[in-house]
Design a protein around this motif. Structure first.
Motif, PDB file in Angstrom:
ATOM      1  N   CYS A   1      75.046  32.471 -43.162  1.00 22.61           N
ATOM      2  CA  CYS A   1      74.294  32.206 -41.930  1.00 22.61           C
ATOM      3  C   CYS A   1      74.523  30.796 -41.388  1.00 22.61           C
ATOM      4  O   CYS A   1      73.661  30.247 -40.701  1.00 22.61           O
ATOM      5  CB  CYS A   1      72.801  32.471 -42.114  1.00 22.61           C
ATOM      6  SG  CYS A   1      72.440  34.200 -42.478  1.00 22.61           S
TER       7      CYS A   1
ATOM      8  N   PHE B   1      80.423  40.263 -30.669  1.00 24.78           N
ATOM      9  CA  PHE B   1      79.099  40.201 -30.055  1.00 24.78           C
ATOM     10  C   PHE B   1      79.237  39.808 -28.583  1.00 24.78           C
ATOM     11  O   PHE B   1      80.152  39.062 -28.229  1.00 24.78           O
ATOM     12  CB  PHE B   1      78.214  39.176 -30.773  1.00 24.78           C
ATOM     13  CG  PHE B   1      78.044  39.450 -32.233  1.00 24.78           C
ATOM     14  CD1 PHE B   1      77.255  40.500 -32.669  1.00 24.78           C
ATOM     15  CD2 PHE B   1      78.694  38.671 -33.174  1.00 24.78           C
ATOM     16  CE1 PHE B   1      77.110  40.760 -34.022  1.00 24.78           C
ATOM     17  CE2 PHE B   1      78.559  38.923 -34.531  1.00 24.78           C
ATOM     18  CZ  PHE B   1      77.758  39.974 -34.953  1.00 24.78           C
TER      19      PHE B   1
ATOM     20  N   TYR C   1      69.892  36.803 -32.922  1.00 29.97           N
ATOM     21  CA  TYR C   1      70.804  36.855 -34.058  1.00 29.97           C
ATOM     22  C   TYR C   1      70.081  36.335 -35.298  1.00 29.97           C
ATOM     23  O   TYR C   1      70.430  35.298 -35.861  1.00 29.97           O
ATOM     24  CB  TYR C   1      72.083  36.055 -33.787  1.00 29.97           C
ATOM     25  CG  TYR C   1      73.162  36.324 -34.813  1.00 29.97           C
ATOM     26  CD1 TYR C   1      74.057  37.373 -34.649  1.00 29.97           C
ATOM     27  CD2 TYR C   1      73.268  35.551 -35.954  1.00 29.97           C
ATOM     28  CE1 TYR C   1      75.024  37.638 -35.594  1.00 29.97           C
ATOM     29  CE2 TYR C   1      74.236  35.811 -36.913  1.00 29.97           C
ATOM     30  CZ  TYR C   1      75.106  36.854 -36.719  1.00 29.97           C
ATOM     31  OH  TYR C   1      76.067  37.124 -37.666  1.00 29.97           O
ATOM     32  N   ASP C   2      69.019  37.031 -35.689  1.00 32.71           N
ATOM     33  CA  ASP C   2      68.361  36.680 -36.945  1.00 32.71           C
ATOM     34  C   ASP C   2      69.384  36.851 -38.057  1.00 32.71           C
ATOM     35  O   ASP C   2      70.144  37.804 -38.058  1.00 32.71           O
ATOM     36  CB  ASP C   2      67.187  37.615 -37.239  1.00 32.71           C
ATOM     37  CG  ASP C   2      66.219  37.725 -36.081  1.00 32.71           C
ATOM     38  OD1 ASP C   2      66.564  37.251 -34.992  1.00 32.71           O
ATOM     39  OD2 ASP C   2      65.155  38.310 -36.264  1.00 32.71           O
ATOM     40  N   CYS C   3      69.364  35.959 -38.997  1.00 32.02           N
ATOM     41  CA  CYS C   3      70.374  36.020 -40.056  1.00 32.02           C
ATOM     42  C   CYS C   3      69.726  35.714 -41.396  1.00 32.02           C
ATOM     43  O   CYS C   3      68.928  34.785 -41.511  1.00 32.02           O
ATOM     44  CB  CYS C   3      71.487  35.014 -39.768  1.00 32.02           C
ATOM     45  SG  CYS C   3      72.980  35.272 -40.741  1.00 32.02           S
ATOM     46  N   VAL C   4      70.066  36.510 -42.395  1.00 31.72           N
ATOM     47  CA  VAL C   4      69.550  36.298 -43.751  1.00 31.72           C
ATOM     48  C   VAL C   4      70.727  35.998 -44.667  1.00 31.72           C
ATOM     49  O   VAL C   4      71.639  36.816 -44.783  1.00 31.72           O
ATOM     50  CB  VAL C   4      68.792  37.544 -44.250  1.00 31.72           C
ATOM     51  CG1 VAL C   4      68.357  37.353 -45.704  1.00 31.72           C
ATOM     52  CG2 VAL C   4      67.587  37.816 -43.377  1.00 31.72           C
TER      53      VAL C   4
ATOM     54  N   TRP D   1      68.154  46.095 -46.181  1.00 29.38           N
ATOM     55  CA  TRP D   1      68.272  44.773 -45.533  1.00 29.38           C
ATOM     56  C   TRP D   1      68.947  44.994 -44.187  1.00 29.38           C
ATOM     57  O   TRP D   1      70.174  44.950 -44.074  1.00 29.38           O
ATOM     58  CB  TRP D   1      69.056  43.803 -46.427  1.00 29.38           C
ATOM     59  CG  TRP D   1      68.237  43.342 -47.577  1.00 29.38           C
ATOM     60  CD1 TRP D   1      67.862  44.089 -48.647  1.00 29.38           C
ATOM     61  CD2 TRP D   1      67.656  42.050 -47.758  1.00 29.38           C
ATOM     62  NE1 TRP D   1      67.077  43.350 -49.492  1.00 29.38           N
ATOM     63  CE2 TRP D   1      66.935  42.086 -48.981  1.00 29.38           C
ATOM     64  CE3 TRP D   1      67.674  40.867 -47.023  1.00 29.38           C
ATOM     65  CZ2 TRP D   1      66.236  40.994 -49.465  1.00 29.38           C
ATOM     66  CZ3 TRP D   1      66.983  39.772 -47.506  1.00 29.38           C
ATOM     67  CH2 TRP D   1      66.278  39.840 -48.710  1.00 29.38           C
TER      68      TRP D   1
ATOM     69  N   GLN E   1      69.866  43.505 -41.424  1.00 29.02           N
ATOM     70  CA  GLN E   1      70.000  42.103 -41.021  1.00 29.02           C
ATOM     71  C   GLN E   1      71.428  41.750 -40.654  1.00 29.02           C
ATOM     72  O   GLN E   1      72.373  42.462 -40.986  1.00 29.02           O
ATOM     73  CB  GLN E   1      69.562  41.189 -42.180  1.00 29.02           C
ATOM     74  CG  GLN E   1      68.064  41.093 -42.370  1.00 29.02           C
ATOM     75  CD  GLN E   1      67.362  40.398 -41.212  1.00 29.02           C
ATOM     76  OE1 GLN E   1      68.011  39.883 -40.304  1.00 29.02           O
ATOM     77  NE2 GLN E   1      66.046  40.418 -41.214  1.00 29.02           N
ATOM     78  N   ASN E   2      71.564  40.616 -39.964  1.00 30.07           N
ATOM     79  CA  ASN E   2      72.840  39.926 -39.852  1.00 30.07           C
ATOM     80  C   ASN E   2      72.958  38.985 -41.058  1.00 30.07           C
ATOM     81  O   ASN E   2      71.920  38.606 -41.612  1.00 30.07           O
ATOM     82  CB  ASN E   2      72.886  39.113 -38.557  1.00 30.07           C
ATOM     83  CG  ASN E   2      72.688  39.985 -37.335  1.00 30.07           C
ATOM     84  OD1 ASN E   2      73.387  40.968 -37.160  1.00 30.07           O
ATOM     85  ND2 ASN E   2      71.719  39.639 -36.509  1.00 30.07           N
TER      86      ASN E   2
ATOM     87  N   ARG F   1      73.476  43.800 -38.229  1.00 31.57           N
ATOM     88  CA  ARG F   1      72.364  44.534 -37.628  1.00 31.57           C
ATOM     89  C   ARG F   1      72.555  44.749 -36.126  1.00 31.57           C
ATOM     90  O   ARG F   1      72.295  45.842 -35.606  1.00 31.57           O
ATOM     91  CB  ARG F   1      71.059  43.779 -37.855  1.00 31.57           C
ATOM     92  CG  ARG F   1      69.855  44.487 -37.241  1.00 31.57           C
ATOM     93  CD  ARG F   1      68.702  43.532 -37.039  1.00 31.57           C
ATOM     94  NE  ARG F   1      69.050  42.473 -36.101  1.00 31.57           N
ATOM     95  CZ  ARG F   1      68.234  41.476 -35.760  1.00 31.57           C
ATOM     96  NH1 ARG F   1      67.057  41.393 -36.309  1.00 31.57           N
ATOM     97  NH2 ARG F   1      68.615  40.565 -34.896  1.00 31.57           N
TER      98      ARG F   1
END
Lengths: 225, 131
Positions: A79, A92, A214-217, B46, B48-49, B75
């Motif tokens: 991330c 994207f 663009y939430d990222c984990v 999960w 998610q990105n 995601r």
């Protein structure tokens, strides 16, 4: 006192009009310029068009081999935002806000924002490298030309294509099909890693869906924990 | 037992040439010449990105349970291709085929992911994808 209150709406109106007049040159576009405003998505998958064997220098090939040797090198998997070119090549969409003095790119990828200055300024001489670099632009007929320098060293694709801080990026944007599509020809010049400049051509279509967060984990998860 | 599932693994040596450059974001981690199938119960999703992951509890041929990590697109791409955030839940039975981790770990790059109970299909990579 009452008289002062009575003048307040008039003063407010004058203030608003003054503000509008002051900023209007920046909000209006010359009528004869192509309008890139709005959201766009690539018409092809992100790998299409990017070379598998660019003209590496020996240093460039070594940098590519070092990257290949360590799959954990890809910052996006943790991330961390990559540098400019990987946002352009990412799968994207992006949105453009076009003003006379500036074109602003809003990339869905990592929420990155990029300002392209059209006000005839030069690149700063004492700039330090940043992820998105410093961009200036101008019009050549109906083509928007964007010139970028001072980009942090990084990779142009998840597969590699490394570059140094000496990278010089030229993008040429042209509207197609009455403005429903656009073409980008991006030229990458980094003499430290590539013997000669090379280019990639991408086409985009107008995008009628929402640009998403663009939430990222980070990939630090251990199953079951 | 929460997991009544068996695991079938097969490796396909496709006999095709490796792409000119075999290092990719995904292919750095997964072997494109393999196809592995697992069946099991979803333990975590999960959505998610930068990449979505589904964890699956599988019972192996020795009768032991193990957790497999399966991975697919970001995601934001799943949203646009129709995989909603609540489509898959913990406890769902799924069948997954994919490319196995190069290091031999219990991880797959998803090619197909299916929930047999209602025929729901998620979004995986095409077999000839080089991502």
């Amino acid at each position: 006192m009452c008289e002062a209150y009575g003048r307040t709406p008039l003063l407010a109106l004058i203030g608003v009009l003054t503000f509008v007049v002051a900023i209007s040159p920046n909000l209006s576009l010359a009528a004869d310029l192509p309008d890139f405003s709005g959201a766009w998505e690539s018409e092809t998958w992100s790998t299409v068009g990017w070379p598998t064997e660019p003209p590496y220098t020996s240093a460039g090939r070594l940098a590519q081999q070092a990257y290949e040797a360590d799959p954990q090198d890809d910052p996006t998997q943790n991330c961390l935002s990559p540098a400019l070119v990987l946002h352009i090549s990412a799968p994207f969409p992006h949105e453009i806000i076009q003003q006379e003095h500036r074109v602003t790119f809003l990339y869905e990828s990592f929420h990155q924002v990029r300002r392209v200055w059209l006000d005839e300024r030069d690149h700063p001489e004492d700039a330090y490298p940043t992820l998105m670099g410093h961009s200036i632009g101008w019009w050549e007929g109906d083509t928007l030309v964007v010139d970028t320098r001072n980009v942090e060293a990084g990779h142009m694709r998840p597969q590699g294509l490394p570059h140094t801080e000496g990278l010089h990026v030229i993008e040429r944007y042209t509207l197609l099909d009455g403005g429903e599509r656009k073409q980008l020809v991006i030229t990458l010049d980094d003499p430290a890693y590539y013997r000669e400049p090379w280019s990639v051509t991408k086409t985009y279509a107008r995008f009628n869906e929402n640009i998403l967060d663009y939430d990222c984990v980070p990939r630090l998860h251990v199953p079951g924990e | 037992m929460s997991c009544r599932i068996f695991q079938v693994t097969m490796t396909l040596w496709l006999g095709v040439s490796v792409p000119a450059f075999a290092h990719h974001s995904f292919l750095a981690h997964y072997d494109e010449d393999t196809s592995t199938r697992i069946e099991g119960v979803v333990t975590e999703v999960w959505y998610q990105n930068p990449h979505a992951r589904v964890y699956v509890e599988v019972t192996n041929s020795d009768g032991e349970t193990e957790i497999w990590e399966t991975e697919t697109y970001p995601r934001n791409i799943l949203i646009r291709r129709g995989w909603r955030h609540d489509d898959l839940s913990v406890g769902d039975d799924v069948a997954v085929t994919g490319r196995q981790a190069r290091d031999g770990g219990n991880r797959l790059q998803i090619i197909t992911i299916i929930r047999p109970s209602d025929g729901w299909e998620g979004v995986g990579f095409s077999v000839d994808s080089i991502d």
